[in-house]
Design a protein around this motif. Sequence first.
Motif, PDB file in Angstrom:
ATOM      1  N   ILE A 388       8.815  -7.932  14.730  1.00 45.97           N
ATOM      2  CA  ILE A 388       8.805  -9.112  13.875  1.00 45.97           C
ATOM      3  C   ILE A 388       7.363  -9.372  13.465  1.00 45.97           C
ATOM      4  CG2 ILE A 388       9.462 -11.544  13.658  1.00 45.97           C
ATOM      5  CD1 ILE A 388      11.271 -11.033  16.178  1.00 45.97           C
ATOM      6  N   GLY A 389       7.107  -9.538  12.171  1.00 51.18           N
ATOM      7  CA  GLY A 389       5.755  -9.769  11.676  1.00 51.18           C
ATOM      8  C   GLY A 389       5.748 -10.813  10.576  1.00 51.18           C
ATOM      9  N   LEU A 390       4.579 -11.356  10.271  1.00 54.77           N
ATOM     10  CA  LEU A 390       4.440 -12.364   9.222  1.00 54.77           C
ATOM     11  C   LEU A 390       3.247 -12.014   8.345  1.00 54.77           C
ATOM     12  CD1 LEU A 390       5.346 -15.093   7.998  1.00 54.77           C
ATOM     13  CD2 LEU A 390       3.720 -16.201   9.567  1.00 54.77           C
ATOM     14  N   GLY A 391       3.486 -12.004   7.032  1.00 53.77           N
ATOM     15  CA  GLY A 391       2.420 -11.752   6.072  1.00 53.77           C
ATOM     16  C   GLY A 391       2.690 -12.529   4.803  1.00 53.77           C
ATOM     17  N   THR A 392       2.159 -12.052   3.687  1.00 52.06           N
ATOM     18  CA  THR A 392       2.387 -12.681   2.394  1.00 52.06           C
ATOM     19  C   THR A 392       2.805 -11.619   1.389  1.00 52.06           C
ATOM     20  OG1 THR A 392       0.050 -12.446   1.794  1.00 52.06           O
ATOM     21  CG2 THR A 392       0.722 -14.515   2.839  1.00 52.06           C
ATOM     22  N   GLU A 393       3.203 -12.077   0.197  1.00 52.24           N
ATOM     23  CA  GLU A 393       3.607 -11.133  -0.833  1.00 52.24           C
ATOM     24  C   GLU A 393       2.404 -10.703  -1.646  1.00 52.24           C
ATOM     25  OE1 GLU A 393       7.444 -10.286  -3.598  1.00 52.24           O
ATOM     26  OE2 GLU A 393       6.992 -12.367  -3.084  1.00 52.24           O
ATOM     27  N   SER A 394       2.316  -9.409  -1.912  1.00 49.88           N
ATOM     28  CA  SER A 394       1.199  -8.868  -2.683  1.00 49.88           C
ATOM     29  C   SER A 394       1.196  -9.438  -4.098  1.00 49.88           C
ATOM     30  CB  SER A 394       1.296  -7.345  -2.729  1.00 49.88           C
ATOM     31  OG  SER A 394       0.336  -6.803  -3.613  1.00 49.88           O
ATOM     32  N   THR A 395       0.008  -9.709  -4.604  1.00 51.10           N
ATOM     33  CA  THR A 395      -0.108 -10.197  -5.980  1.00 51.10           C
ATOM     34  C   THR A 395      -0.053  -9.051  -6.992  1.00 51.10           C
ATOM     35  OG1 THR A 395      -2.529 -10.113  -5.796  1.00 51.10           O
ATOM     36  CG2 THR A 395      -1.449 -12.210  -5.289  1.00 51.10           C
ATOM     37  N   ALA A 396      -0.214  -7.816  -6.511  1.00 49.17           N
ATOM     38  CA  ALA A 396      -0.140  -6.656  -7.402  1.00 49.17           C
ATOM     39  C   ALA A 396       1.325  -6.349  -7.706  1.00 49.17           C
ATOM     40  CB  ALA A 396      -0.815  -5.453  -6.761  1.00 49.17           C
ATOM     41  N   SER A 397       1.616  -6.069  -8.953  1.00 51.34           N
ATOM     42  CA  SER A 397       2.994  -5.786  -9.357  1.00 51.34           C
ATOM     43  C   SER A 397       3.330  -4.319  -9.080  1.00 51.34           C
ATOM     44  CB  SER A 397       3.186  -6.080 -10.846  1.00 51.34           C
ATOM     45  OG  SER A 397       2.951  -7.439 -11.118  1.00 51.34           O
ATOM     46  N   PRO A 398       4.370  -4.057  -8.328  1.00 51.51           N
ATOM     47  CA  PRO A 398       4.768  -2.668  -8.081  1.00 51.51           C
ATOM     48  C   PRO A 398       5.465  -2.086  -9.309  1.00 51.51           C
ATOM     49  CG  PRO A 398       6.380  -4.144  -7.112  1.00 51.51           C
ATOM     50  CD  PRO A 398       5.279  -5.020  -7.672  1.00 51.51           C
TER      51      PRO A 398
END
Length: 500
Positions: A388-398
Amino acid sequence: MRSQRRPVAALCSVAFLASCGAKEIPREDWGAITPDAELRVTTVSGAEHEMTRVTAFTDRLEGAVEVREGALVDSVTIRIPLDSIDFVETRSGNAAWPVLTALAATATTIMIINARGKSDVEPPPTAVGSCPFIYSFDGNEYRLDSETFAGAITRGLARTDLDNLEQLRAVDGLYRMRLANERPETQHTDELTLRVVDHPAGTTVLPDRDGEPRVLVDATGPRAATGLRGADVLAQVMAQDDVFWQGDPVFTIDETDPSSFRDGVELIFPRPASDRGLLSVRAQNTTLAPFVLERFLELFGEDLTEWYRRVDRDPALQSELKEWIRREGMLHVSVWVGDGWVRQAALPDVGPHLPKSQVAELDLAGVEGDVVRVRLEVPRGLWSFDHIGLGTESTASPVVTEVRAMEAFDGEGRDVAPRLMETDGSHVTALPGHTVDLVFQAPPDPPAGNERTVLARTHGFYHIWVEQSGTAQLDQVERILREPGYVNRYMLELFRGTIQ
């Protein structure tokens, strides 16, 4: 070899009509007839055929009938075009296995995949039902890589799934995969396509509960992880290492304490810089989950097929069942805001045979301080957790590329790729032992500084093969569906053998 005698089909026997009565199968369900059914088929000309070992094709029903010539009795195979059939009846109360193991969209859009030399495969009694398997070719062998649309147990509950293919490798510019039914059930796959995602190096692509790829960045493990009854489980959920935490044993449930029927873990993470977080959860269901589901379906007895029909045609009943599945079976995610837990997401079942990673978006705007407290809550004994981990969403568009199969050959050598290109109701239907081998053209390599993640997008449903006999226990069904938490108590009674 087929007999050369003129096949004059025997009329429906008195035993067929009188033993349990006869029920008409609606035309839209003819495509779901399976070999265990005993049918009376009446053509538009009025001829009647009592058929066994029946297989449904896109254009015909094919099965065995008895023919008599004097004292001799022989069995021959006949084929009856669908457009020449007036109606089909089946004996009600078929005891061992379902008469219909799936309710197809229409008889003209469904394809039954024949097993290699045998279509009446009987499952081993110890097999656990689940959902379709997807195997990926890694350059040397096919490896189990995905278990898809878990919990979609009838057409009205069909759902879209998206799953990382961790084993898949391009060989000579091609991706090769295998769709397989290895469970005692009938599986209907409407779509199997790929989402090829090129994303910045160092980021991770995972699906959310709506079947969309999300790009996770700066993810960290928890600082602390504590089971709901006080156990320190940080070592089990800190890293993706296939060391799972399953919670407290079912047999330790205290029946006098309602909270004892639930389990889960509370975690503390460093607070991300953004007010929107992405929680990644790598988990899988235990084999107890499909066991309980099978026992639930058996409660309908000989009325199970009729219940499937009602679910498939009644949007209100579909909504009620989806809410029941969400409430009683899904993984619930809450965040501590102010002075209490705020529920923010529910992640769907993933199946008991492979772990799956999913992300849940979290609103952290109301979280005070430099840490985030997260609580995962599940039914006791039905889930296990790896990481289980916590981060944020990348601002770069895939860059997301949809790839459809170039070819998809079943065990009979037929190309069923057109039926898997999109969600359109043209299901490929598989009995146990059936496979489809698919080939996809890999897109050009990603640009420098990018990585590639390939995910399988599927849509479909399945019917688990359970015993359909006896009178429906509707009081028990009603209580399971209506009374919050009762399914957990029912599960415990099953586990302890106190009910049959």
